[in-house]
Write a protein that holds these residues in place. Structure first.
Motif, PDB file in Angstrom:
ATOM      1  N   ALA A 109      99.560  18.326 -69.755  1.00  0.00           N
ATOM      2  CA  ALA A 109     100.750  18.789 -69.153  1.00  0.00           C
ATOM      3  C   ALA A 109     100.325  19.550 -67.808  1.00  0.00           C
TER       4      ALA A 109
ATOM      5  N   ARG B 294     110.086  15.901 -72.276  1.00  0.00           N
ATOM      6  CA  ARG B 294     109.035  16.300 -70.938  1.00  0.00           C
ATOM      7  C   ARG B 294     109.914  16.649 -69.990  1.00  0.00           C
TER       8      ARG B 294
ATOM      9  N   ARG C  25      99.501  13.320 -73.127  1.00  0.00           N
ATOM     10  CA  ARG C  25      99.254  13.547 -71.710  1.00  0.00           C
ATOM     11  C   ARG C  25      98.797  14.951 -71.522  1.00  0.00           C
TER      12      ARG C  25
ATOM     13  N   TRP D 223     102.409  14.593 -65.396  1.00  0.00           N
ATOM     14  CA  TRP D 223     101.773  14.645 -66.640  1.00  0.00           C
ATOM     15  C   TRP D 223     100.669  13.489 -66.704  1.00  0.00           C
TER      16      TRP D 223
ATOM     17  N   ARG E 260      96.417  22.516 -71.663  1.00  0.00           N
ATOM     18  CA  ARG E 260      97.214  21.373 -71.045  1.00  0.00           C
ATOM     19  C   ARG E 260      97.513  19.996 -72.076  1.00  0.00           C
TER      20      ARG E 260
END
Length: 250
Positions: free
Chosen positions: A209, A171, A207, A197, A157
């Motif tokens: 994800a 994003r 961030r 995020w 992530r």
């Protein structure tokens, strides 16, 4: 008209906050693209009389809290949000949407954003992110999140670190992430639409994800058409690049 990149604003935040009352308007940029306008409270009030802003699109944040959240603030400006920056409970500056500034202050002769107003032809296509990692890096991430329910997922992530963040525009277009470890595709995950995020603590641009479980080959074809990468595939790292974006077929 002065243009100021977002990184310089963060580095010189205190000075820019104090200067806002004198300069009245500064354009904030990211990679030379205008993303917001930095206004004195008086200038913002004038603009709000010309182009009304509903109270639901106006927020307030203290200067101490605002500095590490500048990326979030200018990304919010891209969604139409206005942020009043306060110090000692007094508004010192306002970060407002750039396209709103174009309409509110025609006398400033601000250039219209490339996608303003947005058109289907001007929008970038959806994409997938290919991450290239060494086995040692992959193992370090798993160790970092060893206490998580799924350490591999938590490591996956984290798509970026430090200043190498992923922009809000990208994003919004990202559909999948492929993980290539030591030249071989280990897994592909889908980006979960509509989920947040989450900012990485202490890192303004990074961030966590929202990702799915690893995809099957059939799911990759359905969710990331055109990616053409499947678990087990040999895929050499292109030069010194550690990540690349691949456009998808719709």
């Amino acid at each position: 008209m002065r243009y100021l990149d977002a990184l310089s604003l963060r580095k010189n935040f205190r000075r820019e906050l104090e200067a806002a009352a004198d300069e009245r308007a500064v354009v904030i940029t990211v990679w030379d693209k205008p993303v917001a306008v930095w206004l004195s409270p008086g200038m913002w009030a004038i603009g709000r009389e010309r182009v009304p802003v509903d109270d639901s699109f106006v927020g307030e944040i203290g200067s101490v809290e605002a500095r590490p959240k500048l990326t979030e603030l200018h990304e919010a400006a891209g969604r139409g949000q206005h942020a009043q920056i306060t110090k000692h409970r007094k508004v010192r500056a306002v970060m407002a949407p750039y396209d709103w500034g174009v309409r509110a202050f025609p006398e400033l002769d601000l250039a219209a954003p490339p996608t303003w107003p947005p058109t289907p032809e001007s929008q970038e296509p959806p994409c997938a992110l290919v991450l290239y990692r060494k086995r040692s890096t992959q193992d370090e991430l798993v160790d970092l999140f060893a206490e998580a329910e799924d350490p591999v997922l938590e490591g996956d992530r984290r798509l970026s670190a430090g200043r190498a963040g992923i922009t809000a525009d990208r994003r919004s277009r990202l559909r999948a992430v492929a993980y290539v470890v030591d030249g071989k595709v280990e897994r592909v995950r889908a980006v979960t639409p509509g989920e947040e995020w989450i900012p990485v603590p202490g890192q303004d641009r990074s961030r966590f994800a929202p990702l799915s479980a690893p995809l099957s080959a059939q799911e990759i074809d359905e969710l990331a058409p055109g990616l053409g990468l499947y678990p087990g595939d040999e895929h050499a790292t292109p030069g010194k690049t550690w990540r690349e974006y691949v456009p998808l077929n719709g």
